[in-house]
Design an enzyme around this catalytic site. Structure first.
Site, short mmCIF file in Angstrom:
data_model
loop_
_atom_site.label_atom_id
_atom_site.label_comp_id
_atom_site.label_asym_id
_atom_site.label_seq_id
_atom_site.Cartn_x
_atom_site.Cartn_y
_atom_site.Cartn_z
N LYS A 93 0.80 -1.22 0.00
CA LYS A 93 0.00 0.00 0.00
C LYS A 93 0.84 1.29 0.00
CE LYS A 93 -4.23 -1.84 0.29
NZ LYS A 93 -4.16 -3.08 1.01
N GLU A 115 -9.83 5.48 2.98
CA GLU A 115 -10.62 4.35 3.49
C GLU A 115 -9.62 3.24 3.79
OE1 GLU A 115 -9.77 4.61 0.42
OE2 GLU A 115 -9.29 2.57 -0.17
N SER A 382 1.93 -9.81 -0.86
CA SER A 382 1.48 -8.42 -0.76
C SER A 382 1.71 -7.77 0.60
CB SER A 382 0.00 -8.33 -1.12
OG SER A 382 -0.78 -9.22 -0.34
#
Ligand SMILES: *Cc1c(COP(=O)(O)O)cnc(C)c1O
Length: 404
Positions: A93, A115, A382
């Site tokens: 992210k 969010e 990830s």
């Protein structure tokens, strides 16, 4: 749903999917964002700045690890891991959060909002908020706050305000709706750092471009190690940002098979899964045209996954397109199998993966057997699973000594 007003460019579309279906009040902000991004994209100074933070703050390039133990344990294709878990803040992210923070800075915005599902994007946004001195507000569903307490505390320590959302299923969809509402009210001084490859144009393009570094590095690293390309690439899909990030560089390499893995949850009835590709129909969600899990009247249905980051009833529009064209195969893995894979990766390879990523691991295990020994599978790891250990312990009874 608001009409597609004032947006005529084809560029925001992936086949019939994508576009801009946002309230009129956001049109100016979306135009301003697109203009700023296109200008920065051509700028050498921006490229240098982004490269600086990637290297010296995120810790890129992230390593490519040959997973010798998993390869042996699964007895088939060789397994390679792209280590996004080793980035600062523990997931992919931050690649996008840094990029969008630099855009926000260049646009003179003082406040950023986001969010978050599992909290990883919230932590990444809180981190860039601290780094660049933004006022930061993160919207997170109450159910996710319960599942991911650690990330709530991290965000608060980093100086962000965390706002719990109790509407709907109190998960990612509801947090996204609340962030969109905030943005519409405060658009003059606020940038909305969308965390996945979703939302109205230009977000799916911007998020994909900032995450594409995953695939670009992987391809080079794999070539250097093996002098070839992997036979298959596997990534989990929530909104689809880590997956599009690792796939993008390989889309043109037709021999490389691409697999996106969604959350199969605990069953096939509505409310039991987040398998958008399997059960979704064309519709509109959060400003984009994409596949959405919905009823006959277009009402979005609740999604479910054991992992908060995959718990989303839509998917990024580029994935809907890649599904339609058949370039990427989309699969699903159940909660139970993902939990098994989580523990297997911990014990066999010494890596605690995110619960989201555990879905990709489980699918890769079956694929490794199908492909056989001479082939290579690249998995996008990830994120790391520290955030998930309490919830996995609760669900598996590991603390009570029920399984060892
Ligand atoms: C957020 C998250 C995901 C799911 O989001 P995508 O946009 O589909 O990548 C997957 N893995 C981790 C570790 C995450 O934090």
């Amino acid at each position: 749903m608001a009409k597609d007003r004032g947006f005529t460019g084809k560029e925001g579309y992936f086949g019939e999917f994508g576009g801009r279906y946002a309230p009129e009040i956001l049109t100016r902000a979306l135009d301003e964002l697109e203009t700023a991004y296109r200008r920065l994209k051509k700028s050498k100074k921006f490229e240098k700045e982004l490269e600086y933070y990637r290297r010296n703050y995120i810790g890129r390039p992230s390593p490519l690890t040959y997973a010798e133990n998993l390869t042996k344990a699964w007895g088939g294709a060789r397994i390679w891991l792209k280590r996004e878990d080793l980035n600062h803040t523990g997931a992919h992210k931050i690649n996008n959060a840094i990029g969008q923070a630099l855009i926000a800075k260049s646009m003179g915005k003082r406040r950023v909002i986001a969010e978050t599902g599992a909290g990883q994007h919230g932590v990444a946004t809180a981190t860039v908020g601290a780094l660049f001195g933004f006022d930061t507000v993160v919207y997170m569903g109450e159910e996710d706050l319960r599942r991911q307490k650690l990330n709530e505390i991290r965000m608060q320590m980093l100086g962000a305000k965390v706002v719990g959302v109790s509407a709907g299923t109190a998960t990612l969809k509801d947090a996204t709706s609340e962030a969109m509402r905030d943005w519409a009210l405060n658009v003059d001084h606020t940038h909305y750092i969308v965390g996945s490859a979703i939302g109205p144009h230009p977000f799916p393009m911007i998020v994909r471009d900032f995450q594409a570094i995953i695939g670009e590095e992987s391809k080079k690293q794999f070539r250097k190690a093996e002098d070839k390309l992997p036979d298959a690439v596997v990534a989990c899909v929530g909104g689809g940002s880590n997956a599009i990030g690792i796939f993008h560089e390989f889309l043109k390499e037709k021999k490389v098979k691409l697999y996106g893995v969604e959350a199969g949850g605990k069953g096939t009835s509505p409310g039991e899964h987040s398998a958008t590709m399997l059960f979704g129909k064309t519709g509109f969600l959060h400003g984009t045209k994409t596949l959405v899990i919905q009823d006959e009247n277009g009402q979005v249905l609740p999604a479910h996954s054991v992992s908060a980051g995959l718990d989303y009833p839509g998917v990024g529009p580029e994935h809907a397109y890649l599904h339609e064209t058949g370039r990427v195969s989309y699969e699903s893995v159940s909660d139970e199998n993902a939990l098994d894979a989580f523990l297997e990766v911990c014990r066999v390879e010494g890596i605690i993966p995110a619960l989201e990523t555990a879905h990709a691991f489980r699918f890769a295990r079956d694929l490794a057997k199908d492909l056989g020994k001479k082939k290579d599978i690249l998995i996008c790891l990830s994120g790391r699973g520290d955030k998930d250990v309490a919830e996995v312990a609760r669900l598996t009874g590991i603390l009570k000594g029920e399984i060892l």
